[in-house]
Design an enzyme around this catalytic site. Structure first.
Site, PDB file in Angstrom:
ATOM      1  N   SER A  29      28.995  44.926  73.037  1.00  0.00           N
ATOM      2  CA  SER A  29      28.701  44.779  71.656  1.00  0.00           C
ATOM      3  C   SER A  29      29.863  43.846  71.067  1.00  0.00           C
ATOM      4  O   SER A  29      30.873  44.582  70.563  1.00  0.00           O
ATOM      5  CB  SER A  29      28.631  46.055  70.854  1.00  0.00           C
ATOM      6  OG  SER A  29      28.531  45.971  69.397  1.00  0.00           O
ATOM      7  N   GLU A  30      29.704  42.637  70.850  1.00  0.00           N
ATOM      8  CA  GLU A  30      30.722  41.463  70.519  1.00  0.00           C
ATOM      9  C   GLU A  30      30.761  41.879  68.986  1.00  0.00           C
ATOM     10  O   GLU A  30      32.240  41.983  68.602  1.00  0.00           O
ATOM     11  CB  GLU A  30      30.221  40.292  70.563  1.00  0.00           C
ATOM     12  CG  GLU A  30      30.286  39.727  71.896  1.00  0.00           C
ATOM     13  CD  GLU A  30      29.090  40.392  72.710  1.00  0.00           C
ATOM     14  OE1 GLU A  30      29.090  40.126  74.081  1.00  0.00           O
ATOM     15  OE2 GLU A  30      28.006  40.628  72.235  1.00  0.00           O
ATOM     16  N   HIS A  62      26.966  30.174  78.122  1.00  0.00           N
ATOM     17  CA  HIS A  62      28.160  30.566  78.693  1.00  0.00           C
ATOM     18  C   HIS A  62      29.394  29.497  78.447  1.00  0.00           C
ATOM     19  O   HIS A  62      30.345  29.624  79.058  1.00  0.00           O
ATOM     20  CB  HIS A  62      28.086  30.936  80.231  1.00  0.00           C
ATOM     21  CG  HIS A  62      27.378  32.027  80.400  1.00  0.00           C
ATOM     22  ND1 HIS A  62      26.251  32.186  80.039  1.00  0.00           N
ATOM     23  CD2 HIS A  62      27.522  33.403  81.235  1.00  0.00           C
ATOM     24  CE1 HIS A  62      25.613  33.461  80.550  1.00  0.00           C
ATOM     25  NE2 HIS A  62      26.574  34.271  81.075  1.00  0.00           N
TER      26      HIS A  62
END
Length: 330
Positions: free
Chosen positions: A60-61, A130
């Site tokens: 959970s950023e 990414h």
């Protein structure tokens, strides 16, 4: 004998020093504990300092950054890791609505000494999201410092300097050169000042401003241009994007009278655009030619099969500078 470390080793050593020297420092992020982080930057720190100092978080950023903000407001010095820079999007509400504004919102009553680390940039054949290079988004957010090292010596010194700042720091690590570039790194604690650029190579004909892994493409291009055309590039490694070191940039351009900016992020709205604007405002009458930008394209980072065409390679930098000089002769 001088020891040489790569970026991963230098960052790991810096984090080890910070945890050892100050019990208010703690790390938090997904897989940074037992696993040592996706790139092993935090390897062995969990075993040495335990789960109260090296905290494995849920995926959970927003939670990671939100918890980091709360810790920083309460006297701790958290260093949060986001696994890849492209994963930071869910945390932007915390960063832009709270982290960057808290000092102003409280009229200086509260400080938020939070560092957010993230690997960034393309060139390692990673999947979508990414390999993002969205530093301009955070560069444009008052209240944040944005730092990108290009080598292991700077990485250690800049991270330690960031830990001494009372303001939040976005610390971006070019994963393309995590293990491919080695430099001498002293064992002791030292700092590289935030907001100070480095003249990596002195030259007389053109100032090239860059940062992160692109610095090394610029260095290869400089070698080729010197051999083939006798063109001497001066390379300025910005190191801190915000606040950037306009004094060093001006000093270099006063000598060369020409400027090129190289970054891998898209052209439109990139950090290079702001650099062009500031240089033009301050030095228009001293420039012998328009400022050139050599960047990524205005598309998301493409699939890995064509990733190399997206990045400003040494060959493309040479080609663009040659074309720039030919147009001036005409």
């Amino acid at each position: 004998m001088e020891r040489e470390l790569n970026l991963v080793q230098a960052l790991n050593e810096a984090l080890d020093l910070l945890l050892t020297d100050d019990d208010k420092v703690l790390l938090l992020g997904q897989d940074i504990g037992k696993n040592g982080g996706v790139f092993r930057v935090t390897e062995n720190l969990f075993n040495k300092f335990g789960d109260r100092r090296v905290v494995d978080t849920p995926l959970s950023e927003a939670g990671i950054v939100g918890c980091g903000i709360g810790m920083a407001l309460n006297g701790l010095k958290p260093i949060a890791e986001i696994e890849f820079f492209g994963f930071i999007y869910p945390a932007l509400e915390q960063i832009l609505s709270h982290l960057s504004r808290l000092r102003m919102r409280t009229q200086g009553k509260y400080k938020v000494p939070l560092i957010i680390r993230a690997p960034y940039g393309a060139g390692v054949r990673a999947p979508e999201l990414h390999s993002e290079s969205i530093e301009a988004l955070l560069f444009q957010s008052p209240g944040l410092k944005v730092v990108i090292p290009s080598n292991s010596y700077d990485a250690k010194g800049l991270l330690i300097a960031a830990s001494e700042s009372d303001d939040p720091v976005i610390f971006l690590e070019p994963m393309k050169i995590y293990r491919s570039i080695r430099h001498h790194v002293p064992e002791h604690r030292y700092t590289v000042p935030l907001g100070k650029a480095n003249v990596l190579k002195e030259g007389s004909d053109i100032t090239v401003i860059s940062w992160g892994s692109m610095i090394w493409n610029v260095a290869h291009a400089a070698e080729q241009l010197e051999k083939s055309h006798g063109i001497s590039l001066e390379i300025v490694d910005l190191r801190t994007l915000y606040p950037f070191d306009i004094e060093t940039i001006q000093e270099s351009i006063r000598k060369t009278r020409r400027a090129v900016i190289v970054h891998e992020a898209p052209l439109t709205g990139g950090v290079g655009a702001e650099l062009v604007a500031v240089i033009q405002e301050r030095m228009f009458s001293e420039l012998r030619s328009p400022i050139k930008r050599i960047t990524g394209f205005d598309v998301p980072v493409p699939q890995f099969s064509i990733e190399d065409y997206y990045l400003p390679s040494a060959e493309r930098i040479v080609y663009e500078i040659e074309k720039m000089l030919v147009s001036l002769v005409r």
